[in-house]
Design a protein around this motif. Structure first.
Motif, mmCIF file in Angstrom:
data_model
loop_
_atom_site.group_PDB
_atom_site.id
_atom_site.type_symbol
_atom_site.label_atom_id
_atom_site.label_comp_id
_atom_site.label_asym_id
_atom_site.label_seq_id
_atom_site.Cartn_x
_atom_site.Cartn_y
_atom_site.Cartn_z
ATOM 1 N N LYS A 1 3.944 0.129 1.303
ATOM 2 C CA LYS A 1 3.631 -0.719 2.462
ATOM 3 C C LYS A 1 2.760 0.034 3.465
ATOM 4 N N GLN B 1 8.904 1.524 -1.872
ATOM 5 C CA GLN B 1 8.342 0.339 -1.226
ATOM 6 C C GLN B 1 7.813 0.636 0.174
ATOM 7 N N ASP C 1 3.358 -3.741 -4.889
ATOM 8 C CA ASP C 1 2.115 -3.255 -4.289
ATOM 9 C C ASP C 1 1.348 -2.262 -5.158
#
Length: 403
Positions: A169, A165, A216
């Motif tokens: 990001k 993650q 994402d």
């Protein structure tokens, strides 16, 4: 942009002492023929390039020759390390390979940014590859510290999730609006495994849920599991599987590579790999085995490998002897019996162990031997889990010292 996903090459693999180098070479010949007719821009190899952390000179030679063959197709190659790979071995020629547009990330870099590889077309960045290798204990322990085994397993999951993650990001910040493809080498919840997956986390203790990857990524290219499969998630998350069968449990699997055409969708197209060798498992009585051996038809380019399990009701030394003689006299062209086992149904477990043809220790990995030993230890489940965890740490430390 077209991206091809493969993983788990396991160069140097032997199946019951049979070298699978020819199987791998035939896969690469087929892959080059495919690329010649179907050009791609990027090739992703998601871990376990080699079968051993210290591969032989023959295995390394086969690896480098493979890269040379693939580079003729003017594509970018991105390779991440797996649990079988030595990070130092993979990264030793890193600077030279970078000049050939071959990017190798054998171990997790200190900075997440160094996992991000932008893919450009006509001077525009079209895709970001978040190339995350197999995460080892030393990578995970930097993020979390846990006292008990249960907490440690949760910490491992959270730490792996943190790596994925945080990397995505960062990609969103550095390259806003650009799609992200993640690479990983790990064990996810709900997957189907085969005999050849060594050092899989026991009992799903450190397996990832799809939610751990975050939201994402547009596609996640996984390695570690040899059976091709998709995880149940909104994001396309796929194991490409190994390109050749690495155990008899994979004999019925359709081997494949996965093609993503980003102009159409991030849902990949499955490209079937031809079968180069048949693996045949024969079970039955002595008479049934003899009949099935006679009926085998040769359909593949390479020698057919055969595993036999004789199943009889009552113990008989004569049957044992007859099976041994049958195997010794077996001379069918392009066929080889590589393993046999005998099971007598109406025998006590102790007697069966004495009279049965058992697997040799060399057939097992150190972890598999440890787990078999642990089966006979009179300890509760929690203690056994702690022993497994301690053994994994010792084994990893030994592998690191060898490197």
């Amino acid at each position: 942009m077209k991206i091809l996903h493969t993983a788990d090459w396991h160069i140097g693999k032997r199946l019951h002492k049979t070298d699978l180098a020819k199987d791998f070479d035939l896969f690469i010949i087929w892959l080059c023929e495919y690329l010649d007719e179907n050009p791609v821009d990027v090739l992703l190899i998601s871990g376990d390039v080699f079968d051993f952390s210290n591969p032989s000179s023959e295995s390394r030679n086969q690896y480098y020759k493979t890269l040379i063959k693939l580079k003729k197709f003017d594509l970018k190659i991105i390779i991440t390390g797996g649990n079988h790979d030595s990070p130092s071995v993979l990264e030793a020629p890193k600077e030279i390979l970078n000049q050939l547009d071959i990017h190798v990330i054998g171990q997790m870099p200190d900075e997440f940014e160094n996992c991000l590889i932008p893919i450009s077309s006509e001077n525009n960045i079209e895709i970001i590859i978040a190339a995350i290798p197999y995460l080892r204990s030393r990578n995970l322990q930097r993020q979390f510290d846990a006292e008990s085994h249960d907490n440690k397993q949760e910490a491992i999951r959270e730490s792996i999730s943190f790596h994925f993650q945080e990397t995505s990001k960062l990609a969103k910040v550095k390259y806003p609006g650009v799609p992200i493809i993640g690479m990983g080498h790990l064990f996810a919840t709900g997957v189907s495994v085969s005999e050849s997956e060594r050092d899989i986390q026991i009992g799903n203790l450190a397996s990832l849920e799809v939610s751990h990857f975050g939201s994402d990524y547009d596609y996640i290219a996984l390695g570690h599991i040899h059976k091709p499969q998709r995880l149940q998630a909104e994001t396309p998350i796929f194991y490409s599987g190994s390109p050749i069968p690495l155990s008899f449990s994979e004999r019925k699997n359709e081997k494949r590579v996965l093609l993503i055409d980003t102009e159409i969708s991030f849902e990949p197209e499955s490209i079937a790999i031809p079968k180069f060798r048949d693996l045949v498992l024969i079970k039955g009585t002595l008479a049934e085995i003899e009949e099935k051996l006679e009926a085998i038809e040769i359909k593949s380019q390479l020698e057919t490998l055969i595993e036999i399990e004789m199943l009889e009701n009552e113990f008989s030394a004569t049957l044992n002897y007859d099976l041994e003689q049958m195997i010794e006299n077996f001379e069918k062209p392009s066929c080889k019996i590589v393993k046999h086992k005998v099971t007598f149904k109406n025998m006590a477990k102790v007697e069966r162990g004495v009279s049965t043809t058992e697997s040799q220790v060399s057939d097992f990995t150190p972890k598999e031997v440890f787990l078999k030993k642990l089966e006979g230890v009179d300890e509760n489940d929690q203690t056994k889990l702690e022993l497994i965890s301690a053994f994994e740490e010792i084994l990893e430390e030994l592998n690191r010292n060898e490197e």
